[in-house]
Design a protein around this motif. Structure first.
Motif, PDB file in Angstrom:
ATOM      1  N   VAL A  66       0.835  -1.206   0.000  1.00  0.00           N
ATOM      2  CA  VAL A  66       0.000   0.000   0.000  1.00  0.00           C
ATOM      3  C   VAL A  66       0.868   1.253   0.000  1.00  0.00           C
ATOM      4  CG1 VAL A  66      -1.630   1.351   1.385  1.00  0.00           C
ATOM      5  CG2 VAL A  66      -2.016  -1.095   1.024  1.00  0.00           C
ATOM      6  N   LEU A  67       1.884   1.285   0.847  1.00  0.00           N
ATOM      7  CA  LEU A  67       2.759   2.463   0.905  1.00  0.00           C
ATOM      8  C   LEU A  67       3.537   2.645  -0.396  1.00  0.00           C
ATOM      9  CD1 LEU A  67       4.217   2.231   4.521  1.00  0.00           C
ATOM     10  CD2 LEU A  67       2.566   3.897   3.650  1.00  0.00           C
ATOM     11  N   PHE A  68       4.168   1.573  -0.854  1.00  0.00           N
ATOM     12  CA  PHE A  68       5.002   1.649  -2.057  1.00  0.00           C
ATOM     13  C   PHE A  68       4.159   2.021  -3.277  1.00  0.00           C
ATOM     14  CE2 PHE A  68       7.061  -0.209  -5.772  1.00  0.00           C
ATOM     15  CZ  PHE A  68       8.362   0.250  -5.638  1.00  0.00           C
ATOM     16  N   SER A  69       3.110   1.251  -3.502  1.00  0.00           N
ATOM     17  CA  SER A  69       2.289   1.460  -4.691  1.00  0.00           C
ATOM     18  C   SER A  69       1.476   2.744  -4.605  1.00  0.00           C
ATOM     19  CB  SER A  69       1.347   0.276  -4.896  1.00  0.00           C
ATOM     20  OG  SER A  69       2.097  -0.898  -5.089  1.00  0.00           O
ATOM     21  N   THR A  78      -0.893  12.172 -10.399  1.00  0.00           N
ATOM     22  CA  THR A  78      -1.131  13.574 -10.031  1.00  0.00           C
ATOM     23  C   THR A  78       0.126  14.438 -10.078  1.00  0.00           C
ATOM     24  OG1 THR A  78      -0.734  13.271  -7.659  1.00  0.00           O
ATOM     25  CG2 THR A  78      -2.973  12.828  -8.465  1.00  0.00           C
ATOM     26  N   GLY A  79       1.276  13.787 -10.108  1.00  0.00           N
ATOM     27  CA  GLY A  79       2.520  14.544 -10.057  1.00  0.00           C
ATOM     28  C   GLY A  79       2.877  14.995  -8.648  1.00  0.00           C
ATOM     29  N   GLU A  80       2.064  14.640  -7.675  1.00  0.00           N
ATOM     30  CA  GLU A  80       2.278  15.042  -6.283  1.00  0.00           C
ATOM     31  C   GLU A  80       2.948  13.916  -5.503  1.00  0.00           C
ATOM     32  OE1 GLU A  80       0.340  17.782  -4.541  1.00  0.00           O
ATOM     33  OE2 GLU A  80      -0.293  18.646  -6.437  1.00  0.00           O
ATOM     34  N   ARG A  81       3.785  14.292  -4.560  1.00  0.00           N
ATOM     35  CA  ARG A  81       4.426  13.328  -3.666  1.00  0.00           C
ATOM     36  C   ARG A  81       4.291  13.840  -2.241  1.00  0.00           C
ATOM     37  NH1 ARG A  81      10.047  11.197  -5.383  1.00  0.00           N
ATOM     38  NH2 ARG A  81       9.329   9.579  -3.993  1.00  0.00           N
ATOM     39  N   PRO A  82       3.094  13.643  -1.636  1.00  0.00           N
ATOM     40  CA  PRO A  82       2.883  14.184  -0.294  1.00  0.00           C
ATOM     41  C   PRO A  82       3.756  13.546   0.780  1.00  0.00           C
ATOM     42  CG  PRO A  82       0.987  12.886  -0.996  1.00  0.00           C
ATOM     43  CD  PRO A  82       1.922  12.983  -2.168  1.00  0.00           C
ATOM     44  N   TRP A  83       4.144  12.301   0.578  1.00  0.00           N
ATOM     45  CA  TRP A  83       5.003  11.616   1.549  1.00  0.00           C
ATOM     46  C   TRP A  83       6.083  10.866   0.774  1.00  0.00           C
ATOM     47  CZ3 TRP A  83       3.539   6.860   4.998  1.00  0.00           C
ATOM     48  CH2 TRP A  83       4.526   6.686   5.975  1.00  0.00           C
ATOM     49  N   ALA A  86       7.359   7.321   1.603  1.00  0.00           N
ATOM     50  CA  ALA A  86       6.433   6.187   1.646  1.00  0.00           C
ATOM     51  C   ALA A  86       6.922   5.035   0.773  1.00  0.00           C
ATOM     52  CB  ALA A  86       5.031   6.614   1.227  1.00  0.00           C
ATOM     53  N   ALA A  87       7.408   5.335  -0.425  1.00  0.00           N
ATOM     54  CA  ALA A  87       7.868   4.263  -1.322  1.00  0.00           C
ATOM     55  C   ALA A  87       9.080   3.515  -0.744  1.00  0.00           C
ATOM     56  CB  ALA A  87       8.177   4.806  -2.713  1.00  0.00           C
ATOM     57  N   PRO A  88      10.102   4.200  -0.251  1.00  0.00           N
ATOM     58  CA  PRO A  88      11.222   3.448   0.331  1.00  0.00           C
ATOM     59  C   PRO A  88      10.832   2.651   1.578  1.00  0.00           C
ATOM     60  CG  PRO A  88      11.871   5.732  -0.043  1.00  0.00           C
ATOM     61  CD  PRO A  88      10.414   5.624  -0.355  1.00  0.00           C
ATOM     62  N   ILE A  89       9.972   3.224   2.417  1.00  0.00           N
ATOM     63  CA  ILE A  89       9.517   2.491   3.600  1.00  0.00           C
ATOM     64  C   ILE A  89       8.689   1.284   3.161  1.00  0.00           C
ATOM     65  CG2 ILE A  89       7.998   2.595   5.620  1.00  0.00           C
ATOM     66  CD1 ILE A  89       8.911   5.560   5.922  1.00  0.00           C
ATOM     67  N   GLY A  91       8.783  -0.286   0.267  1.00  0.00           N
ATOM     68  CA  GLY A  91       9.668  -1.276  -0.359  1.00  0.00           C
ATOM     69  C   GLY A  91      10.437  -2.075   0.676  1.00  0.00           C
ATOM     70  N   SER A  92      10.890  -1.403   1.720  1.00  0.00           N
ATOM     71  CA  SER A  92      11.605  -2.104   2.789  1.00  0.00           C
ATOM     72  C   SER A  92      10.683  -3.084   3.506  1.00  0.00           C
ATOM     73  CB  SER A  92      12.163  -1.099   3.800  1.00  0.00           C
ATOM     74  OG  SER A  92      13.120  -0.262   3.181  1.00  0.00           O
ATOM     75  N   LEU A  93       9.435  -2.677   3.744  1.00  0.00           N
ATOM     76  CA  LEU A  93       8.473  -3.586   4.375  1.00  0.00           C
ATOM     77  C   LEU A  93       8.170  -4.789   3.483  1.00  0.00           C
ATOM     78  CD1 LEU A  93       5.947  -1.139   6.070  1.00  0.00           C
ATOM     79  CD2 LEU A  93       7.399  -2.839   7.205  1.00  0.00           C
ATOM     80  N   LEU A  94       8.111  -4.563   2.175  1.00  0.00           N
ATOM     81  CA  LEU A  94       7.906  -5.686   1.254  1.00  0.00           C
ATOM     82  C   LEU A  94       9.056  -6.683   1.352  1.00  0.00           C
ATOM     83  CD1 LEU A  94       6.507  -3.834  -1.878  1.00  0.00           C
ATOM     84  CD2 LEU A  94       5.313  -5.543  -0.499  1.00  0.00           C
TER      85      LEU A  94
END
Length: 116
Positions: A66-69, A78-83, A86-89, A91-94
């Motif tokens: 959920v975080l990564f995707s 949207t071109g926005e990256r509010p957090w 989130a993707a690295p966290i 990916g690490s959880l995956l």
């Protein structure tokens, strides 16, 4: 939860097809769909004896996907990256989730073989 993850993957793929979003959105959709199927398979294969370790690994995979995707889909659509972390966290959880599930399955196989 895996069903929701899979449905989200289809929704992100459809949004990408109709609104654009490029490769990053396709990656988000694929990660959601792959992990939804993997979680279904893991839980189905262990339904009679699901260990806590397997459940912890599956939960890590769900949260990670959920975080990564989610972050990739938002960025692509949207071109926005509010957090942006989130993707690295995620990916690490995956990675951690896959390792925990894998080790739990190896432990189960070894312990089952020693009992026979």
């Amino acid at each position: 939860m895996a069903g929701l993850l899979g449905a989200g993957g289809i929704a992100v793929a459809a949004a990408a097809a109709h609104r654009g979003g490029g490769d990053i959105t396709a990656i988000a959709a694929n990660m959601m769909l792959i992990h939804a199927a993997a979680i279904f398979a893991i839980l189905a294969s262990t339904q009679h004896s699901t260990s806590r370790a397997v459940l912890v690994g599956v939960i890590a995979m769900l949260i990670g996907a959920v975080l990564f995707s989610g972050e990739l889909a938002l960025a692509g659509l949207t071109g926005e990256r509010p957090w942006p972390t989130a993707a690295p966290i995620g990916g690490s959880l995956l990675i951690v989730g896959w390792l925990v599930v894998g080790l739990a399955m190896v432990y189960r196989a070894v312990m089952g073989a020693t009992k026979a």
